[in-house]
Design a protein around this motif. Structure first.
Motif, mmCIF file in Angstrom:
data_model
loop_
_atom_site.group_PDB
_atom_site.id
_atom_site.type_symbol
_atom_site.label_atom_id
_atom_site.label_comp_id
_atom_site.label_asym_id
_atom_site.label_seq_id
_atom_site.Cartn_x
_atom_site.Cartn_y
_atom_site.Cartn_z
ATOM 1 N N ALA A 82 -39.785 9.151 -8.647
ATOM 2 C CA ALA A 82 -40.920 10.065 -8.458
ATOM 3 C C ALA A 82 -40.541 11.217 -7.537
ATOM 4 O O ALA A 82 -41.140 12.293 -7.580
ATOM 5 N N ASN A 83 -39.525 11.004 -6.731
ATOM 6 C CA ASN A 83 -39.092 12.031 -5.770
ATOM 7 C C ASN A 83 -38.452 13.225 -6.479
ATOM 8 O O ASN A 83 -38.808 14.373 -6.217
ATOM 9 N N VAL A 84 -37.527 12.944 -7.398
ATOM 10 C CA VAL A 84 -36.838 14.054 -8.067
ATOM 11 C C VAL A 84 -37.782 14.820 -8.995
ATOM 12 O O VAL A 84 -37.550 15.991 -9.287
ATOM 13 N N MET A 85 -38.867 14.180 -9.436
ATOM 14 C CA MET A 85 -39.843 14.876 -10.289
ATOM 15 C C MET A 85 -40.525 16.027 -9.540
ATOM 16 O O MET A 85 -41.028 16.961 -10.142
ATOM 17 N N ARG A 86 -40.537 15.934 -8.223
ATOM 18 C CA ARG A 86 -41.282 16.929 -7.435
ATOM 19 C C ARG A 86 -40.605 18.293 -7.457
ATOM 20 O O ARG A 86 -41.214 19.290 -7.100
ATOM 21 N N GLU A 87 -39.347 18.322 -7.890
ATOM 22 C CA GLU A 87 -38.643 19.609 -7.988
ATOM 23 C C GLU A 87 -39.162 20.440 -9.158
ATOM 24 O O GLU A 87 -38.902 21.643 -9.231
ATOM 25 N N ASP A 88 -39.889 19.814 -10.073
ATOM 26 C CA ASP A 88 -40.267 20.498 -11.324
ATOM 27 C C ASP A 88 -41.776 20.475 -11.577
ATOM 28 O O ASP A 88 -42.214 20.514 -12.720
ATOM 29 N N ILE A 89 -42.561 20.430 -10.514
ATOM 30 C CA ILE A 89 -44.016 20.325 -10.694
ATOM 31 C C ILE A 89 -44.598 21.608 -11.284
ATOM 32 O O ILE A 89 -44.078 22.700 -11.068
ATOM 33 N N TYR A 149 -31.465 11.311 -13.002
ATOM 34 C CA TYR A 149 -32.326 11.813 -11.913
ATOM 35 C C TYR A 149 -31.588 12.831 -11.042
ATOM 36 O O TYR A 149 -32.172 13.809 -10.584
ATOM 37 N N GLN A 150 -30.311 12.600 -10.807
ATOM 38 C CA GLN A 150 -29.566 13.463 -9.883
ATOM 39 C C GLN A 150 -29.056 14.741 -10.548
ATOM 40 O O GLN A 150 -28.952 15.777 -9.887
ATOM 41 N N SER A 151 -28.729 14.686 -11.844
ATOM 42 C CA SER A 151 -28.098 15.873 -12.441
ATOM 43 C C SER A 151 -28.685 16.286 -13.792
ATOM 44 O O SER A 151 -28.190 17.225 -14.409
ATOM 45 N N ALA A 154 -35.047 18.995 -15.993
ATOM 46 C CA ALA A 154 -36.399 18.515 -15.672
ATOM 47 C C ALA A 154 -36.931 17.572 -16.750
ATOM 48 O O ALA A 154 -37.525 16.528 -16.454
ATOM 49 N N LEU A 155 -36.690 17.922 -18.017
ATOM 50 C CA LEU A 155 -37.226 17.104 -19.105
ATOM 51 C C LEU A 155 -36.417 15.822 -19.313
ATOM 52 O O LEU A 155 -36.972 14.786 -19.667
ATOM 53 N N GLN A 156 -35.117 15.889 -19.085
ATOM 54 C CA GLN A 156 -34.312 14.664 -19.159
ATOM 55 C C GLN A 156 -34.762 13.663 -18.094
ATOM 56 O O GLN A 156 -34.838 12.454 -18.348
ATOM 57 N N LYS A 157 -35.085 14.155 -16.908
ATOM 58 C CA LYS A 157 -35.569 13.264 -15.839
ATOM 59 C C LYS A 157 -36.859 12.574 -16.252
ATOM 60 O O LYS A 157 -37.051 11.386 -15.993
ATOM 61 N N LYS A 158 -37.749 13.327 -16.903
ATOM 62 C CA LYS A 158 -39.027 12.722 -17.321
ATOM 63 C C LYS A 158 -38.809 11.676 -18.406
ATOM 64 O O LYS A 158 -39.434 10.614 -18.393
ATOM 65 N N ILE A 159 -37.909 11.958 -19.334
ATOM 66 C CA ILE A 159 -37.583 10.958 -20.366
ATOM 67 C C ILE A 159 -37.054 9.689 -19.704
ATOM 68 O O ILE A 159 -37.499 8.572 -20.013
ATOM 69 N N LEU A 206 -46.542 11.003 -16.834
ATOM 70 C CA LEU A 206 -45.267 11.729 -16.921
ATOM 71 C C LEU A 206 -44.944 12.094 -18.365
ATOM 72 O O LEU A 206 -44.363 13.150 -18.624
ATOM 73 N N GLY A 207 -45.341 11.244 -19.306
ATOM 74 C CA GLY A 207 -45.160 11.566 -20.716
ATOM 75 C C GLY A 207 -45.974 12.795 -21.117
ATOM 76 O O GLY A 207 -45.498 13.663 -21.856
ATOM 77 N N TYR A 208 -47.181 12.883 -20.597
ATOM 78 C CA TYR A 208 -48.043 14.045 -20.851
ATOM 79 C C TYR A 208 -47.410 15.309 -20.273
ATOM 80 O O TYR A 208 -47.351 16.353 -20.940
ATOM 81 N N LYS A 209 -46.899 15.226 -19.040
ATOM 82 C CA LYS A 209 -46.258 16.395 -18.421
ATOM 83 C C LYS A 209 -45.001 16.791 -19.206
ATOM 84 O O LYS A 209 -44.685 17.978 -19.349
ATOM 85 N N PHE A 210 -44.294 15.785 -19.709
ATOM 86 C CA PHE A 210 -43.133 16.053 -20.558
ATOM 87 C C PHE A 210 -43.562 16.841 -21.797
ATOM 88 O O PHE A 210 -42.946 17.835 -22.164
ATOM 89 N N GLN A 211 -44.640 16.384 -22.444
ATOM 90 C CA GLN A 211 -45.070 17.027 -23.686
ATOM 91 C C GLN A 211 -45.468 18.490 -23.472
ATOM 92 O O GLN A 211 -45.189 19.343 -24.315
ATOM 93 N N LEU A 212 -46.113 18.774 -22.340
ATOM 94 C CA LEU A 212 -46.484 20.163 -22.041
ATOM 95 C C LEU A 212 -45.241 21.050 -22.012
ATOM 96 O O LEU A 212 -45.225 22.135 -22.599
ATOM 97 N N ALA A 213 -44.203 20.595 -21.313
ATOM 98 C CA ALA A 213 -42.987 21.399 -21.175
ATOM 99 C C ALA A 213 -42.168 21.403 -22.467
ATOM 100 O O ALA A 213 -41.537 22.409 -22.799
ATOM 101 N N PHE A 214 -42.177 20.282 -23.187
ATOM 102 C CA PHE A 214 -41.414 20.181 -24.438
ATOM 103 C C PHE A 214 -41.901 21.214 -25.447
ATOM 104 O O PHE A 214 -41.114 21.833 -26.156
#
Length: 326
Positions: A82-89, A149-151, A154-159, A206-214
């Motif tokens: 959940a921490n690395v997700m905060r880079e892409d809010i 998560y580290q590299s 944004a969308l790969q992290k959500k997947i 997180l799936g919903y947030k993924f779909q918005l960006a996808f």
């Protein structure tokens, strides 16, 4: 974190305003998660000691190994996921929801220690953690997810996160759900049900947030990401099957655990907005004892919607199917 403001410019730092929402689902999810708040210390796990002592040593080992696997993945989720997700809010409100998710993942990780100490002695607990911290398939899963998560993008992290929350946890959840369906370890299963209830919201959010960006990607980018996703899923499924053999072969459950894993992999894909990959009708092939361990309603009522019945801090509203229709 200075951000664009709807009402004038921000000189340095923007105060969060919950009365002006860019996405109403952020607030709905916040309210859902906070209404579901619970702590492991309020569930009387030690009441399951008599049941625990009635199990064979092999059965106890299955549960201990399943739970240390869950502990490791929840630790990863609380420290990195959940921490690395905060880079892409997309909004400040999304960050607040991620803060809640981050904390509850720590509660989940701690809950397994509460289960361990309620049922095992300290020497045994040390053995269990030593096993998990060196188990190759388990460590591989953690490594694959954490490297994304580290590299990853944004969308790969959500997947990766949705696969972890909606799929990888479930091989570990199988054992307590089976025992619950057989009227054993009911307080242990109560904690698992509370964790599942949280994870179902985390995965869908997180799936919903993924779909918005996808949807904002070009068709070529979408296809590339989809191909990457299926390769990742196949890799994780291979390792997950190997882990299931190690944990469940001794009691002959591996085959049915694999069916359960595929059912939940389909759920993960659904959360991300993709069609199921594994055979139609797989839900009907999941052991009904496991389904019924959580479902008290009609047989077609999905167990993700269920709420824990024995939690002592007070009643909370049950999840409904429409809560997932984003």
């Amino acid at each position: 974190m200075a951000q664009h403001s709807h009402s004038g410019e921000v000189e340095y730092y923007k105060a969060i305003d919950w009365n002006r929402l860019e996405d109403a689902l952020d607030k709905q999810t916040w309210e859902k998660l906070t209404s579901q708040f619970w702590l492991d210390t309020r569930v009387p796990v030690s009441n399951d000691l008599a049941d625990w002592r009635s199990l064979t040593e092999i059965e106890q080992e299955v549960i201990n190994h399943a739970f240390v696997g869950l502990t490791l993945l929840d630790t990863l989720q609380s420290e990195e996921g959940a921490n690395v997700m905060r880079e892409d809010i997309r909004s400040q409100h999304e960050e607040a929801v991620l803060n809640n998710i981050l904390f509850m993942e720590s509660v989940h990780a701690k809950s397994y220690s509460t289960i361990f100490i309620s049922l095992n002695d300290s020497k045994k607990i040390d053995e269990i953690f030593a096993w998990g911290n060196q188990q190759p398939q388990l460590q591989y899963k953690a490594k694959v997810i954490n490297e994304i998560y580290q590299s990853g993008t944004a969308l790969q992290k959500k997947i990766a996160s949705v696969f972890l929350e909606s799929f990888l946890f479930y091989s570990g959840f199988y054992a307590p759900l089976w025992y619950l369906g057989n009227a054993k370890l009911e307080n242990v299963a109560e904690i698992i049900k509370l964790i599942i209830r949280d994870e179902s919201v985390h995965g869908t959010y997180l799936g919903y947030k993924f779909q918005l960006a996808f949807r904002e990607l070009s068709q070529t980018e979408q296809k590339e990401l989809e191909n990457w996703m299926y390769l990742l899923l196949n890799d994780l499924m291979t390792k997950e099957e190997a882990f299931a053999h190690i944990v469940y072969d001794a009691i002959g459950w591996t085959k049915e655990v694999k069916v359960f894993m595929r059912y939940n992999a389909n759920k993960a894909l659904q959360n991300l907005g993709f069609p199921p990959l594994y055979a139609d009708g797989i839900a009907e092939r999941v052991n009904p004892i496991v389904m019924n361990g959580l479902s008290t309603n009609t047989s077609n009522h999905d167990f993700f919607s269920q709420v824990g019945s024995g939690y002592l801090m007070g009643e909370v509203e049950a999840m409904n199917e429409e809560d997932y229709d984003f």
